[in-house]
Scaffold this active site. Structure first.
Site, PDB file in Angstrom:
ATOM      1  N   ASP A 135      19.657 -12.364  19.447  1.00  0.00           N
ATOM      2  CA  ASP A 135      19.229 -13.341  18.438  1.00  0.00           C
ATOM      3  C   ASP A 135      19.135 -14.703  19.125  1.00  0.00           C
ATOM      4  O   ASP A 135      20.124 -15.209  19.654  1.00  0.00           O
ATOM      5  CB  ASP A 135      20.238 -13.374  17.291  1.00  0.00           C
ATOM      6  CG  ASP A 135      19.787 -14.252  16.127  1.00  0.00           C
ATOM      7  OD1 ASP A 135      18.706 -14.874  16.232  1.00  0.00           O
ATOM      8  OD2 ASP A 135      20.525 -14.328  15.129  1.00  0.00           O
ATOM      9  N   ASP A 152      12.599 -13.994  16.053  1.00  0.00           N
ATOM     10  CA  ASP A 152      13.635 -14.344  17.040  1.00  0.00           C
ATOM     11  C   ASP A 152      14.804 -13.363  17.075  1.00  0.00           C
ATOM     12  O   ASP A 152      15.822 -13.623  17.698  1.00  0.00           O
ATOM     13  CB  ASP A 152      14.164 -15.755  16.773  1.00  0.00           C
ATOM     14  CG  ASP A 152      14.879 -15.869  15.434  1.00  0.00           C
ATOM     15  OD1 ASP A 152      14.660 -15.011  14.566  1.00  0.00           O
ATOM     16  OD2 ASP A 152      15.642 -16.835  15.255  1.00  0.00           O
ATOM     17  N   GLU A 153      14.649 -12.216  16.417  1.00  0.00           N
ATOM     18  CA  GLU A 153      15.707 -11.210  16.405  1.00  0.00           C
ATOM     19  C   GLU A 153      15.125  -9.826  16.656  1.00  0.00           C
ATOM     20  O   GLU A 153      13.987  -9.546  16.290  1.00  0.00           O
ATOM     21  CB  GLU A 153      16.424 -11.183  15.053  1.00  0.00           C
ATOM     22  CG  GLU A 153      17.264 -12.383  14.727  1.00  0.00           C
ATOM     23  CD  GLU A 153      17.937 -12.222  13.377  1.00  0.00           C
ATOM     24  OE1 GLU A 153      19.023 -11.615  13.327  1.00  0.00           O
ATOM     25  OE2 GLU A 153      17.369 -12.666  12.370  1.00  0.00           O
TER      26      GLU A 153
END
Length: 279
Positions: free
Chosen positions: A116, A210-211
């Site tokens: 993350d 973003d993960e």
């Protein structure tokens, strides 16, 4: 135009059928033929064909269960192995991966990695513009009545939160710098991040920009274990993009997400099965 397969492939498949006819099932779609075809397609050289044949013969006792392995799984593992190394050793990587997949009876401990990015949009902007580094910034939309989509850790110290309008953010942090978001820049970075993740497993899910979640149950043995993978991901992200990444590791997606949340920012947390009850 697709280049036709070299005749060596069919020669090897024929030899295997002859030598192991009990497993051939007289079916052109036999998973073993499929595996040989993919292995030999990793790189078109006669040495690859010979190594594929030799490696398969040595490992064949493990393939009594191959008929029960979906062809899509074979394709996925083989394609992933081929991406890792376009040389002869790719064959061994694929074989190792497939054997572990086939042998896994549910007793092997599952492992999921959850990378993350920390303050992703803001971090990308700070790396793109050195003048913004170390300063409180907030990424906003281009509209007149916009809100904060993310903020740097420098801005968070002043209480600036996602979803605030620019006036509220300015009141809390008078010297905050507003940056209009660049979706193309973030999407590009996300695509490049996926390339890093793909080095470690073919089983990955991009959860958001973003993960991601990486199921490394059947591949972590190739990289020194789950923690080694987490460390390497963090190092590669920092090296390529200059941004920090938090990594959570756990037996399932939910716990891996929790581990990454606990470890933020710029941390690494491994929640093992025996640790879950104590959380």
């Amino acid at each position: 135009m697709h280049k036709p397969a070299a005749p060596h492939i069919f020669g090897i498949a024929k030899l295997l059928k002859k030598e192991y006819k009990d497993f051939a099932h007289n079916n052109k779609k036999n998973p073993l033929d499929e595996l040989v075809f993919i292995l030999c397609s990793v790189k078109r050289s006669e040495q690859i064909y010979l190594n594929a044949f030799r490696t398969l013969k040595q490992a064949f006792p493990k393939y009594e269960m191959l008929a029960d392995t979906p062809v899509r799984e074979i394709r996925k593992a083989a394609a992933w192995g081929g991406l890792q190394n376009q040389k002869t050793s790719a064959v061994k990587t694929i074989i190792k991966t497939l054997i572990l997949r086939i042998d896994w009876d549910g007793e092997a401990r599952p492992a999921v990695v959850a990378p993350d990015m920390d303050a992703f949009f803001a971090s990308v902007e700070q790396q793109a513009n050195p003048k913004l580094r170390g300063k409180p910034i907030a990424v906003i939309g281009s509209g007149g009545r916009t809100v904060v989509t993310t903020r740097s850790y420098e801005a968070r110290k002043f209480g600036v939160k996602t979803g605030m309008n620019i006036y509220e953010a300015k009141k809390l942090c008078p010297h905050i710098i507003f940056v209009i978001g660049d979706n193309e820049k973030y999407t590009y970075t996300c695509r490049e991040l996926k390339k890093i993740y793909s080095r470690f497993t073919p089983d990955l899910e991009v959860y958001s920009i973003d993960e991601a979640f990486l199921d490394i149950t059947t591949t972590h043995h190739l990289f020194g274990g789950p923690e080694a993978i987490g460390v390497e991901i963090k190092q590669e992200v920092k090296k390529q993009f200059g941004i920090n990444c938090t990594v959570g590791i756990a037996p399932n997606i939910l716990m891996a997400k929790l581990a990454s949340d606990i470890a933020k920012p710029d941390g690494l947390r491994w929640i093992k099965q025996e640790d879950i009850q104590s959380l």
